[in-house]
Design a protein around this motif. Sequence first.
Motif, PDB file in Angstrom:
ATOM      1  N   GLY A   1       1.385  -1.380   0.088  1.00 23.23           N
ATOM      2  CA  GLY A   1      -0.538  -0.294  -0.042  1.00 23.23           C
ATOM      3  C   GLY A   1       0.509   1.451   0.278  1.00 23.23           C
ATOM      4  O   GLY A   1       0.992   2.652  -0.350  1.00 23.23           O
ATOM      5  N   THR A   2       2.293   0.710  -0.085  1.00 24.28           N
ATOM      6  CA  THR A   2       2.853   2.223   0.151  1.00 24.28           C
ATOM      7  C   THR A   2       3.074   2.561  -1.511  1.00 24.28           C
ATOM      8  O   THR A   2       3.485   1.928  -2.203  1.00 24.28           O
ATOM      9  N   THR A   3       3.096   4.082  -1.931  1.00 22.95           N
ATOM     10  CA  THR A   3       4.313   4.703  -2.710  1.00 22.95           C
ATOM     11  C   THR A   3       6.081   5.386  -2.326  1.00 22.95           C
ATOM     12  O   THR A   3       5.004   6.163  -1.821  1.00 22.95           O
ATOM     13  N   LEU A   4       6.383   5.169  -2.736  1.00 25.23           N
ATOM     14  CA  LEU A   4       7.801   5.267  -2.552  1.00 25.23           C
ATOM     15  C   LEU A   4       8.439   5.940  -3.973  1.00 25.23           C
ATOM     16  O   LEU A   4       8.016   5.836  -5.427  1.00 25.23           O
ATOM     17  N   ARG A   5       9.000   7.094  -3.421  1.00 28.05           N
ATOM     18  CA  ARG A   5       9.936   8.314  -4.918  1.00 28.05           C
ATOM     19  C   ARG A   5      11.313   7.615  -4.534  1.00 28.05           C
ATOM     20  O   ARG A   5      12.056   7.398  -3.699  1.00 28.05           O
ATOM     21  N   VAL A   6      11.245   6.768  -6.344  1.00 25.53           N
ATOM     22  CA  VAL A   6      12.311   6.309  -6.427  1.00 25.53           C
ATOM     23  C   VAL A   6      13.207   7.413  -7.883  1.00 25.53           C
ATOM     24  O   VAL A   6      12.691   7.368  -8.495  1.00 25.53           O
ATOM     25  N   ALA A   7      14.357   7.718  -6.712  1.00 30.08           N
ATOM     26  CA  ALA A   7      14.855   8.712  -8.047  1.00 30.08           C
ATOM     27  C   ALA A   7      16.376   8.021  -8.608  1.00 30.08           C
ATOM     28  O   ALA A   7      16.816   7.415  -8.274  1.00 30.08           O
ATOM     29  N   LEU A   8      16.177   8.169  -9.656  1.00 31.63           N
ATOM     30  CA  LEU A   8      17.308   7.472 -10.425  1.00 31.63           C
ATOM     31  C   LEU A   8      18.345   7.956 -11.082  1.00 31.63           C
ATOM     32  O   LEU A   8      18.247   9.790 -11.882  1.00 31.63           O
ATOM     33  N   LEU A   9      20.013   8.230 -10.004  1.00 30.57           N
ATOM     34  CA  LEU A   9      21.220   9.015 -11.184  1.00 30.57           C
ATOM     35  C   LEU A   9      21.583   8.071 -11.476  1.00 30.57           C
ATOM     36  O   LEU A   9      22.662   6.910 -11.029  1.00 30.57           O
ATOM     37  N   TYR A  10      22.753   9.059 -12.813  1.00 31.56           N
ATOM     38  CA  TYR A  10      23.712   7.890 -13.240  1.00 31.56           C
ATOM     39  C   TYR A  10      24.552   8.358 -13.206  1.00 31.56           C
ATOM     40  O   TYR A  10      25.581   9.015 -13.540  1.00 31.56           O
ATOM     41  N   GLU A  11      25.770   7.937 -12.218  1.00 26.94           N
ATOM     42  CA  GLU A  11      27.230   8.375 -11.767  1.00 26.94           C
ATOM     43  C   GLU A  11      28.254   7.376 -11.646  1.00 26.94           C
ATOM     44  O   GLU A  11      27.475   6.464 -11.070  1.00 26.94           O
ATOM     45  N   TYR A  12      29.079   7.240 -11.807  1.00 27.17           N
ATOM     46  CA  TYR A  12      30.702   6.577 -11.541  1.00 27.17           C
ATOM     47  C   TYR A  12      30.418   5.975 -10.207  1.00 27.17           C
ATOM     48  O   TYR A  12      30.282   5.295  -9.454  1.00 27.17           O
ATOM     49  N   ASP A  13      31.181   7.410  -9.324  1.00 27.98           N
ATOM     50  CA  ASP A  13      31.204   7.172  -8.265  1.00 27.98           C
ATOM     51  C   ASP A  13      30.001   7.862  -7.551  1.00 27.98           C
ATOM     52  O   ASP A  13      30.374   9.594  -7.461  1.00 27.98           O
ATOM     53  N   LEU A  14      29.414   7.962  -6.580  1.00 33.76           N
ATOM     54  CA  LEU A  14      28.137   8.974  -6.662  1.00 33.76           C
ATOM     55  C   LEU A  14      28.384   9.999  -5.051  1.00 33.76           C
ATOM     56  O   LEU A  14      29.398   8.378  -3.538  1.00 33.76           O
ATOM     57  N   THR A  15      28.499  10.797  -4.763  1.00 35.12           N
ATOM     58  CA  THR A  15      29.285  11.116  -3.684  1.00 35.12           C
ATOM     59  C   THR A  15      28.035  11.896  -2.597  1.00 35.12           C
ATOM     60  O   THR A  15      26.518  11.834  -3.125  1.00 35.12           O
ATOM     61  N   GLY A  16      28.065  12.386  -1.868  1.00 35.72           N
ATOM     62  CA  GLY A  16      27.260  12.939  -1.059  1.00 35.72           C
ATOM     63  C   GLY A  16      26.783  14.554  -1.688  1.00 35.72           C
ATOM     64  O   GLY A  16      24.972  14.786  -1.334  1.00 35.72           O
ATOM     65  N   VAL A  17      27.671  15.235  -2.028  1.00 35.26           N
ATOM     66  CA  VAL A  17      26.910  16.420  -2.883  1.00 35.26           C
ATOM     67  C   VAL A  17      25.806  15.896  -4.200  1.00 35.26           C
ATOM     68  O   VAL A  17      25.762  17.300  -4.253  1.00 35.26           O
TER      69      VAL A  17
END
Length: 211
Positions: free
Chosen positions: A141-157
Amino acid sequence: MSDEFIQKLLLEHSEVQSVEWQSDDVILISRKRYSSFYAAILKQKLVEAEHVERFLSSPVSVVANFPKIGKWTGPAIDQCEANGKAWGQWGVLLRAINTEAPETAENPEIAFSRQALRQHNRVQAVTFAFDHLLLIHHQNGTTLRVALLYEYDLTGVDLRRAWDNLGEFDVLLKTNPNGSIMPDAYEVSEALGTKVFGIKDTLGYLARGKF
């Protein structure tokens, strides 16, 4: 950018034989191997349904948005898909040129993630908020918001930039199978109250269903 610049880019494509503007935003692309097709070229920072409506009953096969920074809204995507039009940024148009049926061209990053999430046995449906923000309608019953991000090394920035660009999300899915999720990305995700995963861990998270 001028139409002349777009025309120059298209003519540099190895499979393009000629281009002919039909209007300010519709172009006929003649190809060397495959038949010609019509493409609509938008120049919007945010593509909304009203921007694509006039192409839906036309012979246009692809609706492409030229700015690399542009986003697509869910309703605009839904309109295109319901009417058999390929949609996306400039790269999708370039893929369409190499595809016998240009209306089937897709952004592979989005298409793969969407398919993998939709086929999960605890997912009822996957819809779009934006092109890089999926709504996952879970069995619980939950709807999750899933963001897609294409990065080689994913950082906090990177994570904070996605948060500013897409709005709040429950999960950030690193779509590049190579590289790593850096330690500061986990720190930022905790501060934002979100999760950050690759595709395997995202599917595991959906399987557990404890959000």
